[in-house]
Design a protein around this motif. Structure first.
Motif, PDB file in Angstrom:
ATOM      1  N   LEU A  37      12.911 -32.199  17.759  1.00 37.93           N
ATOM      2  CA  LEU A  37      14.021 -31.264  17.860  1.00 37.93           C
ATOM      3  C   LEU A  37      13.681 -29.938  17.187  1.00 37.93           C
ATOM      4  N   THR A  38      14.278 -28.868  17.696  1.00 40.24           N
ATOM      5  CA  THR A  38      14.143 -27.549  17.080  1.00 40.24           C
ATOM      6  C   THR A  38      15.536 -26.936  16.951  1.00 40.24           C
ATOM      7  N   ASP A  39      15.604 -25.824  16.244  1.00 43.12           N
ATOM      8  CA  ASP A  39      16.867 -25.091  16.099  1.00 43.12           C
ATOM      9  C   ASP A  39      16.953 -23.911  17.059  1.00 43.12           C
ATOM     10  N   GLU A  40      15.989 -23.783  17.965  1.00 40.54           N
ATOM     11  CA  GLU A  40      15.953 -22.628  18.861  1.00 40.54           C
ATOM     12  C   GLU A  40      16.933 -22.822  20.013  1.00 40.54           C
ATOM     13  N   ARG A  41      18.030 -22.079  19.972  1.00 43.61           N
ATOM     14  CA  ARG A  41      19.046 -22.191  21.013  1.00 43.61           C
ATOM     15  C   ARG A  41      18.559 -21.582  22.319  1.00 43.61           C
ATOM     16  N   VAL A  42      18.976 -22.182  23.417  1.00 44.21           N
ATOM     17  CA  VAL A  42      18.678 -21.632  24.738  1.00 44.21           C
ATOM     18  C   VAL A  42      19.663 -20.506  25.023  1.00 44.21           C
ATOM     19  N   ASP A  43      19.142 -19.339  25.350  1.00 47.62           N
ATOM     20  CA  ASP A  43      19.976 -18.201  25.741  1.00 47.62           C
ATOM     21  C   ASP A  43      20.118 -18.244  27.261  1.00 47.62           C
ATOM     22  N   PHE A  44      21.248 -18.731  27.720  1.00 44.42           N
ATOM     23  CA  PHE A  44      21.432 -18.922  29.156  1.00 44.42           C
ATOM     24  C   PHE A  44      21.366 -17.610  29.930  1.00 44.42           C
ATOM     25  N   SER A  45      21.716 -16.508  29.275  1.00 41.05           N
ATOM     26  CA  SER A  45      21.666 -15.224  29.977  1.00 41.05           C
ATOM     27  C   SER A  45      20.237 -14.807  30.280  1.00 41.05           C
ATOM     28  N   GLN A  46      19.261 -15.391  29.568  1.00 47.45           N
ATOM     29  CA  GLN A  46      17.853 -15.064  29.773  1.00 47.45           C
ATOM     30  C   GLN A  46      17.066 -16.228  30.377  1.00 47.45           C
ATOM     31  N   ASP A  47      17.739 -17.311  30.713  1.00 45.44           N
ATOM     32  CA  ASP A  47      17.035 -18.510  31.179  1.00 45.44           C
ATOM     33  C   ASP A  47      17.752 -19.084  32.404  1.00 45.44           C
ATOM     34  N   PRO A  48      17.555 -18.474  33.576  1.00 44.95           N
ATOM     35  CA  PRO A  48      18.255 -18.962  34.775  1.00 44.95           C
ATOM     36  C   PRO A  48      17.871 -20.384  35.161  1.00 44.95           C
ATOM     37  N   LEU A  49      16.662 -20.822  34.812  1.00 43.75           N
ATOM     38  CA  LEU A  49      16.287 -22.199  35.127  1.00 43.75           C
ATOM     39  C   LEU A  49      17.126 -23.186  34.321  1.00 43.75           C
ATOM     40  N   ALA A  50      17.385 -22.886  33.056  1.00 43.17           N
ATOM     41  CA  ALA A  50      18.241 -23.758  32.245  1.00 43.17           C
ATOM     42  C   ALA A  50      19.643 -23.830  32.837  1.00 43.17           C
ATOM     43  N   VAL A  51      20.140 -22.700  33.343  1.00 46.18           N
ATOM     44  CA  VAL A  51      21.443 -22.701  34.010  1.00 46.18           C
ATOM     45  C   VAL A  51      21.400 -23.617  35.230  1.00 46.18           C
ATOM     46  N   PHE A  52      20.358 -23.467  36.041  1.00 35.90           N
ATOM     47  CA  PHE A  52      20.208 -24.266  37.254  1.00 35.90           C
ATOM     48  C   PHE A  52      20.196 -25.762  36.936  1.00 35.90           C
ATOM     49  N   LEU A  53      19.517 -26.156  35.867  1.00 33.15           N
ATOM     50  CA  LEU A  53      19.325 -27.571  35.555  1.00 33.15           C
ATOM     51  C   LEU A  53      20.514 -28.208  34.842  1.00 33.15           C
ATOM     52  N   THR A  54      21.317 -27.427  34.150  1.00 27.93           N
ATOM     53  CA  THR A  54      22.372 -28.030  33.328  1.00 27.93           C
ATOM     54  C   THR A  54      23.787 -27.659  33.756  1.00 27.93           C
ATOM     55  N   SER A  55      23.957 -26.589  34.525  1.00 25.99           N
ATOM     56  CA  SER A  55      25.304 -26.207  34.967  1.00 25.99           C
ATOM     57  C   SER A  55      25.601 -26.892  36.295  1.00 25.99           C
TER      58      SER A  55
END
Length: 377
Positions: free
Chosen positions: A163-181
């Motif tokens: 684990l890390t403390d680095e938060r995902v910035d959804f405004s800069q990570d469209p792939l994270a949006v695609f995978l989790t929204s």
């Protein structure tokens, strides 16, 4: 809980949820959600999807994910949690699709250690829940999931991350949006009719994670082998509402074709196929196994009967259920009954006993001469 996604959702939790659920049928929390995501070729995903769904693509790729989490506070709306079944670990294999009701998730398998959630999910939501041991190992900086499936087949998998403390910035990570929204799930009933249910959840407290170890046997068993280094994420907790599932009606005569592959050196198998041919509709064709050229179907030597097409393959009792679903009303009822978890387990024992002794049984019944069907049939 109304729509939990607020105006700042692109930074804190992904895209806006496109709907509200005024009368949720189920409430739950997902704790320590751990994700591993791989890009794959779209045709690989397309081969396991039913008619009506297509792979959802990001940068030309379909995606497959392993996801482990603790289910917590699970209950039907208006009822208290059921003791021993409101909290349990889950590990699933999922992919991302578009369908008649919009983008969503297609679950290839969901492994849990308790029978009751398996039965409720399969009967109520038509979701492919499986039973197996799901072990979770936690430290202050790591989390690991290990699965050993025992029903309806055997498989295993594992995922452990740092684990890390680095938060995902959804405004800069469209792939994270695609995978989790993802705000909708899809499934199919025993009869092959598409089903969908909406869901909403709080903004993801998503952080980046580092892979320690992964075993992808569960993805392999789902027909979605993955390779290479995955993208990994972790989220501490979200609350979730699930809406009422509903059928997505198929147009008449829109059923996808299926192919019944059978052991044509087996008299019992050939006689069974001759019988089925009298009742199945025009969407079913029959093919002796000597014509197979797909290595995935080599299991036919053990299973005796495989059905492909329309989201398959299906093996053994599931294949029989699928074929019976293309017959008349009585056959569809029987096919639906043997697909129920308890009945399927008993039918599976009988099926495997016959399959393993099919040559001996054929000889005893005098069916050896009927082993090969004429190619013209």
């Amino acid at each position: 809980m109304s729509n939990p996604i607020g105006p700042d959702s692109n930074e804190s939790g992904g895209e806006f949820c496109p709907h509200e659920i005024k009368r949720p049928v189920m409430r739950q929390r997902w704790v320590d959600a751990t994700f591993a995501h791989w890009p794959v070729e779209p045709d690989l995903v397309r081969a396991v999807l039913p008619a009506g769904l297509e792979p959802d693509l990001f940068d030309g790729h379909a995606w497959v994910s392993l996801v482990g989490f603790d289910m917590d506070g699970l209950r039907v709306t208006g009822l208290p949690p059921i003791p021993t079944t409101s909290h349990f670990p889950e590990f699933n294999v999922r992919t991302y699709v578009t369908g008649p009701s919009g983008p969503g998730v297609w679950f290839c398998s969901l492994d849990v250690p308790n029978w009751l959630p398996v039965l409720v999910a399969r009967l109520g939501f038509a979701l492919p829940y499986d039973r197996g041991s799901v072990d979770v190992q936690r430290t202050s900086t790591t989390i690991g999931w290990s699965v050993s499936r025992t029903w309806p087949d055997k498989s295993d998998g594992a995922l452990s991350v740092r684990l890390t403390d680095e938060r995902v910035d959804f405004s800069q990570d469209p792939l994270a949006v695609f995978l989790t929204s993802r705000w909708r799930l899809y499934a199919t009933t025993v009869g092959g009719v598409l089903l969908t249910a909406p869901l909403i959840h709080e903004p993801w407290p998503l952080t980046k994670a580092e892979l320690i170890d992964v075993r992808t046997g569960l993805a392999d068993s789902a027909g979605l082998p993955v390779t290479g280094e995955p993208i990994v994420h972790h989220a501490s907790r979200v609350s979730v509402l699930v809406g009422m599932p509903r059928l997505v009606a198929k147009p008449k005569n829109a059923r996808s074709p299926i192919v019944v592959h059978f052991d044509d050196d087996c008299g019992v198998c050939s006689a069974s196929v001759r019988f089925l041919r009298r009742f199945t509709d025009g969407t079913v064709t029959y093919e002796p196994n000597r014509y197979l050229d797909d290595p995935v179907l080599e299991r036919l030597a053990e299973e005796a009967l495989i059905v492909t097409g329309d989201g398959g393959p299906w093996f053994a009792v599931a294949a029989v259920s699928k074929a019976l679903g293309r017959t008349g009303p009585l056959g569809r009822v029987v096919g639906g009954l043997i697909a129920l978890p308890v009945v399927r387990s008993l039918a599976g024992i009988v099926y495997r006993l016959v399959a393993r002794n099919r040559q001996r049984i054929s000889a005893r019944l005098g069916l050896v001469a009927a082993c090969r069907l004429p190619d013209s049939e």
